[in-house]
Write a protein that holds these residues in place. Sequence first.
Motif, mmCIF file in Angstrom:
data_model
loop_
_atom_site.group_PDB
_atom_site.id
_atom_site.type_symbol
_atom_site.label_atom_id
_atom_site.label_comp_id
_atom_site.label_asym_id
_atom_site.label_seq_id
_atom_site.Cartn_x
_atom_site.Cartn_y
_atom_site.Cartn_z
ATOM 1 N N ARG A 39 8.526 2.208 -7.445
ATOM 2 C CA ARG A 39 7.690 3.067 -8.299
ATOM 3 C C ARG A 39 6.246 2.571 -8.297
ATOM 4 N NH1 ARG A 39 10.200 2.608 -12.878
ATOM 5 N NH2 ARG A 39 11.531 4.408 -12.519
ATOM 6 N N GLN A 40 6.076 1.254 -8.393
ATOM 7 C CA GLN A 40 4.733 0.669 -8.443
ATOM 8 C C GLN A 40 3.947 0.973 -7.168
ATOM 9 O OE1 GLN A 40 4.847 -3.606 -8.709
ATOM 10 N NE2 GLN A 40 2.752 -3.736 -9.459
ATOM 11 N N CYS A 41 4.550 0.781 -6.005
ATOM 12 C CA CYS A 41 3.800 1.022 -4.766
ATOM 13 C C CYS A 41 3.569 2.516 -4.549
ATOM 14 C CB CYS A 41 4.466 0.366 -3.567
ATOM 15 S SG CYS A 41 6.031 1.069 -3.038
ATOM 16 N N ARG A 42 4.526 3.352 -4.971
ATOM 17 C CA ARG A 42 4.345 4.805 -4.834
ATOM 18 C C ARG A 42 3.175 5.286 -5.672
ATOM 19 N NH1 ARG A 42 5.460 8.748 -8.101
ATOM 20 N NH2 ARG A 42 6.976 7.626 -9.390
ATOM 21 N N THR A 43 3.129 4.862 -6.934
ATOM 22 C CA THR A 43 2.047 5.315 -7.812
ATOM 23 C C THR A 43 0.702 4.717 -7.393
ATOM 24 O OG1 THR A 43 2.578 3.599 -9.436
ATOM 25 C CG2 THR A 43 3.548 5.770 -9.783
ATOM 26 N N ALA A 44 0.715 3.464 -6.913
ATOM 27 C CA ALA A 44 -0.534 2.854 -6.444
ATOM 28 C C ALA A 44 -1.075 3.590 -5.220
ATOM 29 C CB ALA A 44 -0.313 1.377 -6.122
ATOM 30 N N MET A 55 13.875 -4.062 -7.417
ATOM 31 C CA MET A 55 13.368 -3.177 -6.392
ATOM 32 C C MET A 55 12.942 -1.817 -6.952
ATOM 33 S SD MET A 55 14.983 -1.830 -2.761
ATOM 34 C CE MET A 55 16.025 -3.219 -2.637
ATOM 35 N N PRO A 56 13.675 -1.223 -7.880
ATOM 36 C CA PRO A 56 13.244 0.084 -8.400
ATOM 37 C C PRO A 56 11.820 0.064 -8.963
ATOM 38 C CG PRO A 56 15.464 -0.405 -9.149
ATOM 39 C CD PRO A 56 14.943 -1.648 -8.496
ATOM 40 N N VAL A 57 11.466 -0.995 -9.666
ATOM 41 C CA VAL A 57 10.122 -1.095 -10.239
ATOM 42 C C VAL A 57 9.086 -1.222 -9.125
ATOM 43 C CG1 VAL A 57 8.609 -2.528 -11.675
ATOM 44 C CG2 VAL A 57 10.951 -2.051 -12.407
ATOM 45 N N ARG A 58 9.393 -1.991 -8.088
ATOM 46 C CA ARG A 58 8.444 -2.171 -6.983
ATOM 47 C C ARG A 58 8.238 -0.863 -6.217
ATOM 48 N NH1 ARG A 58 11.464 -6.795 -6.840
ATOM 49 N NH2 ARG A 58 12.677 -6.145 -5.008
ATOM 50 N N CYS A 111 3.852 -4.806 1.953
ATOM 51 C CA CYS A 111 4.669 -5.635 2.835
ATOM 52 C C CYS A 111 6.149 -5.354 2.589
ATOM 53 C CB CYS A 111 4.402 -7.117 2.590
ATOM 54 S SG CYS A 111 2.760 -7.642 3.097
ATOM 55 N N PHE A 112 6.887 -5.230 3.670
ATOM 56 C CA PHE A 112 8.319 -4.955 3.562
ATOM 57 C C PHE A 112 9.034 -6.049 2.768
ATOM 58 C CE2 PHE A 112 12.655 -5.550 5.084
ATOM 59 C CZ PHE A 112 13.197 -4.313 4.810
ATOM 60 N N GLU A 113 8.732 -7.316 3.053
ATOM 61 C CA GLU A 113 9.416 -8.411 2.356
ATOM 62 C C GLU A 113 9.204 -8.327 0.846
ATOM 63 O OE1 GLU A 113 9.735 -13.280 2.145
ATOM 64 O OE2 GLU A 113 8.201 -12.381 3.407
ATOM 65 N N TRP A 114 7.969 -8.048 0.438
ATOM 66 C CA TRP A 114 7.700 -7.925 -1.001
ATOM 67 C C TRP A 114 8.486 -6.765 -1.595
ATOM 68 C CZ3 TRP A 114 5.587 -3.808 -3.683
ATOM 69 C CH2 TRP A 114 5.416 -4.023 -5.054
ATOM 70 N N LEU A 115 8.482 -5.642 -0.902
ATOM 71 C CA LEU A 115 9.171 -4.468 -1.428
ATOM 72 C C LEU A 115 10.677 -4.735 -1.540
ATOM 73 C CD1 LEU A 115 8.874 -1.553 -2.386
ATOM 74 C CD2 LEU A 115 9.109 -0.823 -0.005
ATOM 75 N N ALA A 116 11.249 -5.379 -0.549
ATOM 76 C CA ALA A 116 12.686 -5.611 -0.532
ATOM 77 C C ALA A 116 13.128 -6.733 -1.473
ATOM 78 C CB ALA A 116 13.146 -5.926 0.891
ATOM 79 N N THR A 117 12.299 -7.792 -1.575
ATOM 80 C CA THR A 117 12.762 -8.981 -2.302
ATOM 81 C C THR A 117 11.893 -9.394 -3.481
ATOM 82 O OG1 THR A 117 11.490 -10.536 -0.946
ATOM 83 C CG2 THR A 117 13.690 -9.906 -0.140
ATOM 84 N N GLY A 118 10.661 -8.914 -3.518
ATOM 85 C CA GLY A 118 9.726 -9.348 -4.554
ATOM 86 C C GLY A 118 8.999 -10.626 -4.183
#
Length: 117
Positions: free
Chosen positions: A6-11, A1-4, A57-64
């Motif tokens: 950071r990834q969505c924030r920077t994107a 989750m930490p990587v996701r 998407c919430f599911e992607w952010l929470a679970t990948g």
Amino acid sequence: MPVRIRQCRTAAGLSQTQLAAQVGVRRSAVAQWEQSNGGTSPSVGHLAQVAVTTGVCFEWLATGRGPTRPSGAEFESAATILDFAKDELENRVLDSIRRLSYRNRVMACRIVELMST
């Protein structure tokens, strides 16, 4: 989750400070969420706010799992909620409300609802 996170924030082109303001937490909380070892996890509510703010998407952010970004009607609905303002005054109000903490957003919503009845 930490990587996701950071990834969505920077994107989304947001700094930690900007994301924190939108979600209603301190920058240090976002920094903790993005730490791979020893960091903390956001609450479900904060995670949902991160997803909406960054357009993932919430599911992607929470679970990948699942799609990273919403598509079709789901995307249009999210875009309408995030970006629609009828005029500059509404845009200013939305921008101000987005910078409030969750608790203060609830209070602001109640005030506006009372004023509009």
